[in-house]
Every structure is written in structure tokens, then in C-alpha cells.
Design an enzyme around this catalytic site. Structure first.
Site, PDB file in Angstrom:
ATOM      1  N   ASP A  43       2.570   0.768  -9.212  1.00  0.00           N
ATOM      2  CA  ASP A  43       2.642   2.059  -8.528  1.00  0.00           C
ATOM      3  C   ASP A  43       3.550   1.983  -7.298  1.00  0.00           C
ATOM      4  OD1 ASP A  43       0.919   3.091 -10.364  1.00  0.00           O
ATOM      5  OD2 ASP A  43      -0.605   3.711  -8.927  1.00  0.00           O
ATOM      6  N   HIS A  73       0.223  -3.118  -7.049  1.00  0.00           N
ATOM      7  CA  HIS A  73       1.205  -2.587  -6.111  1.00  0.00           C
ATOM      8  C   HIS A  73       2.036  -3.772  -5.615  1.00  0.00           C
ATOM      9  CE1 HIS A  73      -2.065   0.367  -6.069  1.00  0.00           C
ATOM     10  NE2 HIS A  73      -1.166   1.269  -5.689  1.00  0.00           N
TER      11      HIS A  73
END
Length: 234
Positions: A53, A199
């Protein structure tokens, strides 16, 4: 006077209850009011999707190098704002054969937002993803995984699903702080069709970046192969 106090107290309690219920529903992994909700693929095949992400950022080259070395394709849920700031990095992701997904334009929680705001956040980012050269289906993942009514309604009307995940080691601070623990967490919880969320686009996520190679090697040793989200849920 006492009756008024009682009515007001009941109203406040009801409002608090509704707000709490809305908060829980917005974070639900197994329910939404409209459309399809995906946390993993329904399969017995030992396949998984590795998803990242945010971004693209200056860390794009590092994660692309790792994926190239391990011969793995992944799905990057990027934001429109960061594509604008780092268009060449987005193009590199596409050129490497990975999937670009939509993670909104501004990365704000898309709960209690107007229909026009939701439309703008998604369509603006879709346009930027196309500008980066991506030609496949554009999957959508809401910022922070939050959705309630407006966002699922929009996605349903446009024949799109809400893509979440079933493995997110960074949820647990004691795991996120150590790349070895991240690898072990994924290994313990993996199952056919899992969607893994990480992430790696920011320097604050160094341990997550360091875990990627270990995750890939560990899962390959278990007999798993990697697909993009679209490949896995088609």
C-alpha cells in the site's frame, strides 16, 4: 424535568451506540452493505498475493529489485497524489509487470464522504494509473480498509470489489518492529488464497522492506506461488 433528562440521556446513549456500530462496520472484514468484499481468494491451490500500500516513492526501486531477484509479481495499491509526484516510479512498476491498484487520491478515510468526493478520489486516481501505462483491471483498496455505505455503493455500481486482506503483520507493533517476526507471522498465518498487506514505501517501514525477501523465500519453501490480486481472484 426528570423526563427530559431521561430522554436526552437515552438519545445520547443511542447516538453513541450508532456511532460505535458504524465504526465497527466500517472496519469489518466480512460484511459491507453493497457489492463484493474480498479478503482472500476462495481456492485450495497454494497461491498467495503480495500487496503493498501507498506510494510510489523513492523506495520503489528497492522493492522492485527484490521482486525481480525473487521472480515474483505483486500488486501495488498506489495513491493518486503520489503518482503525480513520482510518475516515473509508477511507470517502473508497470514496466516490471506488476499490478497497479487504486488506493484513493489523497489517502483519507472514505467514510461519511459525499458521493462527489468518492467519485473524484477514485476516478482521478484511475486516470493517473492509466497515465502510468497500466492497462489491466484496476482493483480498489480503501485507505485504512475503511468503508461504510457511500464507497461500497459507488464500487458496486461500477462493478468493482473492495479489496482488503487477511494477513497484516504490521497491525501488531511487537511484530512490525522486527523483520524476522514479520516473516514468522506471515508463515504462521498463511493459507491458500491469502492476501498479504505490507507497507514498504516509506523509510519508517524499513523492517517491512527487509522482511519481503524472507517472506517470499519462506512461502516458496512451503510450496506457494505468487500471483497478483486480479490473477488470484478472477
Amino acid at each position: 424535568m426528570k423526563k427530559i433528562v431521561i430522554y436526552v440521556s437515552v438519545a445520547i446513549i443511542l447516538l453513541i451506540g450508532l456511532a460505535y456500530s458504524g465504526l465497527k462496520l466500517s472496519s469489518s472484514r466480512d460484511f459491507q452493505f453493497f457489492g463484493g468484499l474480498v479478503t482472500s481468494a476462495d481456492t485450495t491451490e497454494k497461491v498467495v498475493a503480495l500487496t503493498f500500500d501507498d506510494g510510489p516513492t523513492d523506495n520503489t526501486d528497492e522493492i522492485l529489485t527484490i521482486l525481480k531477484e525473487e521472480e515474483v509479481k505483486a500488486t501495488f495499491f498506489v495513491t493518486g497524489r503520489e503518482i503525480e509526484e513520482n510518475l516515473e516510479d509508477a511507470k517502473e512498476i508497470v514496466a516490471a509487470g506488476h499490478e497497479l491498484g487504486n488506493h484513493s487520491y489523497s489517502h483519507e478515510r472514505m467514510v461519511l464522504k459525499t458521493p462527489s468526493y468518492i467519485k473524484s478520489e477514485i476516478e482521478r486516481t484511475d486516470d493517473l494509473i492509466r497515465k502510468a501505462g497500466y492497462k489491466g483491471n484496476i482493483q480498489f483498496r480503501p485507505p485504512y480498509g475503511k468503508k461504510l455505505i457511500g464507497l461500497p455503493y459507488y464500487l458496486d455500481k461500477h462493478d468493482r470489489k473492495t479489496i482488503l486482506w487477511d494477513i497484516e503483520p504490521e497491525t501488531y507493533p511487537e511484530v512490525a518492529s522486527d523483520s524476522t517476526k514479520i516473516v514468522k507471522h506471515v508463515s504462521r498465518n498463511i493459507q491458500p488464497g491469502s492476501i498479504i498487506l505490507l507497507h514498504v514505501m516509506y523509510d519508517s517501514r524499513t523492517e517491512s522492506m527487509k522482511s519481503v525477501k524472507g517472506i517470499i523465500k519462506d512461502l516458496k519453501a512451503k510450496g506457494y506461488t505468487f500471483k497478483t490480486v486480479s490473477e488470484m481472484i478472477q
